[in-house]
Write a protein that holds these residues in place. Structure first.
Motif, PDB file in Angstrom:
ATOM      1  N   TYR A  96      38.529  -8.157  32.621  1.00 32.73           N
ATOM      2  CA  TYR A  96      39.560  -8.550  33.580  1.00 32.73           C
ATOM      3  C   TYR A  96      38.887  -8.851  34.913  1.00 32.73           C
ATOM      4  CZ  TYR A  96      43.534  -8.240  36.753  1.00 32.73           C
ATOM      5  OH  TYR A  96      44.468  -8.500  37.715  1.00 32.73           O
ATOM      6  N   CYS A  97      39.043 -10.096  35.387  1.00 24.85           N
ATOM      7  CA  CYS A  97      38.469 -10.481  36.671  1.00 24.85           C
ATOM      8  C   CYS A  97      39.419 -10.067  37.785  1.00 24.85           C
ATOM      9  CB  CYS A  97      38.203 -11.982  36.727  1.00 24.85           C
ATOM     10  SG  CYS A  97      37.514 -12.501  38.318  1.00 24.85           S
ATOM     11  N   GLU A  98      38.934  -9.228  38.669  1.00 27.00           N
ATOM     12  CA  GLU A  98      39.752  -8.729  39.773  1.00 27.00           C
ATOM     13  C   GLU A  98      39.968  -9.787  40.857  1.00 27.00           C
ATOM     14  OE1 GLU A  98      37.185  -5.358  40.377  1.00 27.00           O
ATOM     15  OE2 GLU A  98      38.727  -4.017  39.573  1.00 27.00           O
ATOM     16  N   GLU A  99      39.207 -10.878  40.796  1.00 21.69           N
ATOM     17  CA  GLU A  99      39.357 -11.963  41.771  1.00 21.69           C
ATOM     18  C   GLU A  99      40.477 -12.926  41.344  1.00 21.69           C
ATOM     19  OE1 GLU A  99      37.405 -12.611  44.656  1.00 21.69           O
ATOM     20  OE2 GLU A  99      36.528 -10.625  44.387  1.00 21.69           O
ATOM     21  N   CYS A 100      40.335 -13.494  40.141  1.00 24.09           N
ATOM     22  CA  CYS A 100      41.288 -14.518  39.682  1.00 24.09           C
ATOM     23  C   CYS A 100      42.373 -13.959  38.764  1.00 24.09           C
ATOM     24  CB  CYS A 100      40.553 -15.666  38.992  1.00 24.09           C
ATOM     25  SG  CYS A 100      39.684 -15.215  37.480  1.00 24.09           S
ATOM     26  N   LYS A 130      36.415  -4.244  34.000  1.00 30.12           N
ATOM     27  CA  LYS A 130      36.942  -4.939  35.179  1.00 30.12           C
ATOM     28  C   LYS A 130      35.809  -5.282  36.120  1.00 30.12           C
ATOM     29  CE  LYS A 130      41.483  -2.834  34.878  1.00 30.12           C
ATOM     30  NZ  LYS A 130      42.554  -2.112  35.577  1.00 30.12           N
ATOM     31  N   THR A 132      34.084  -9.092  38.286  1.00 33.15           N
ATOM     32  CA  THR A 132      34.195 -10.469  38.729  1.00 33.15           C
ATOM     33  C   THR A 132      33.613 -11.381  37.645  1.00 33.15           C
ATOM     34  OG1 THR A 132      33.886  -9.710  40.997  1.00 33.15           O
ATOM     35  CG2 THR A 132      33.645 -12.069  40.603  1.00 33.15           C
ATOM     36  N   CYS A 133      34.370 -12.416  37.286  1.00 33.79           N
ATOM     37  CA  CYS A 133      33.917 -13.363  36.258  1.00 33.79           C
ATOM     38  C   CYS A 133      32.873 -14.314  36.846  1.00 33.79           C
ATOM     39  CB  CYS A 133      35.099 -14.128  35.690  1.00 33.79           C
ATOM     40  SG  CYS A 133      35.815 -15.349  36.806  1.00 33.79           S
ATOM     41  N   CYS A 136      34.263 -16.887  39.481  1.00 33.40           N
ATOM     42  CA  CYS A 136      34.588 -16.353  40.814  1.00 33.40           C
ATOM     43  C   CYS A 136      33.352 -15.870  41.568  1.00 33.40           C
ATOM     44  CB  CYS A 136      35.589 -15.210  40.695  1.00 33.40           C
ATOM     45  SG  CYS A 136      37.227 -15.747  40.155  1.00 33.40           S
ATOM     46  N   LYS A 137      32.310 -15.548  40.845  1.00 31.32           N
ATOM     47  CA  LYS A 137      31.091 -15.038  41.458  1.00 31.32           C
ATOM     48  C   LYS A 137      30.357 -16.122  42.249  1.00 31.32           C
ATOM     49  CE  LYS A 137      27.232 -12.092  40.261  1.00 31.32           C
ATOM     50  NZ  LYS A 137      26.505 -11.430  39.201  1.00 31.32           N
TER      51      LYS A 137
END
Length: 138
Positions: A96-100, A130, A132-133, A136-137
């Motif tokens: 789970y990406c916490e950014e997107c 969890k 950052t993907c 998004c990185k």
């Protein structure tokens, strides 16, 4: 996934292939990422929310979908790759990406084995990582 394959998948999981269930399977099969109930509802305009939810509940009972919890926006659903109506044989972790706020399947990544104490019986497993993907990185 064409209708014949949807019907076959439903029957392999001992589920009667109704028109609504076929539509829900098609929507899940065409999704790259696990879908929330709200996302499925917006993609499937011909079926109301309660019928989509009933189909997902039945699919979950027959091991046709994985229910992924802990994503921040409720439960997400994805088709199982198993062909059994009594157990999942394709368990895999999710990211789970916490950014997107996107959830990614980590197919091909082994689930960690957990030794349960005597007397405990596992019915399902949900492993969520969890962070950052890669998108998004950047």
């Amino acid at each position: 996934m064409d209708e014949a394959k949807c019907i076959q998948l439903l029957e392999e999981h001992d589920i009667k292939p109704t028109a609504n269930r076929i539509v829900v399977v098609k929507a899940l099969a065409s999704s790259i990422q696990p879908q929330s109930l709200a996302e499925l509802e917006s993609r499937i305009e011909t079926i109301d929310k309660s019928n989509v939810f009933r189909a997902l509940t039945l699919f979950r009972e027959h091991h046709l979908v994985h229910a992924i919890e802990g994503t921040g926006d409720g439960t997400r659903y994805e088709l199982c790759h198993s062909h059994h109506d009594d157990h999942d044989d394709d368990l895999h972790p999710h990211f789970y990406c916490e950014e997107c706020q996107q959830t990614y399947c980590l197919d091909g990544v082994e689930m960690p084995q957990v030794q349960l104490p005597a007397g405990f019986k596992q019915h399902s497993s949900n492993f969520m990582i969890k962070g950052t993907c890669p998108h998004c990185k950047k």
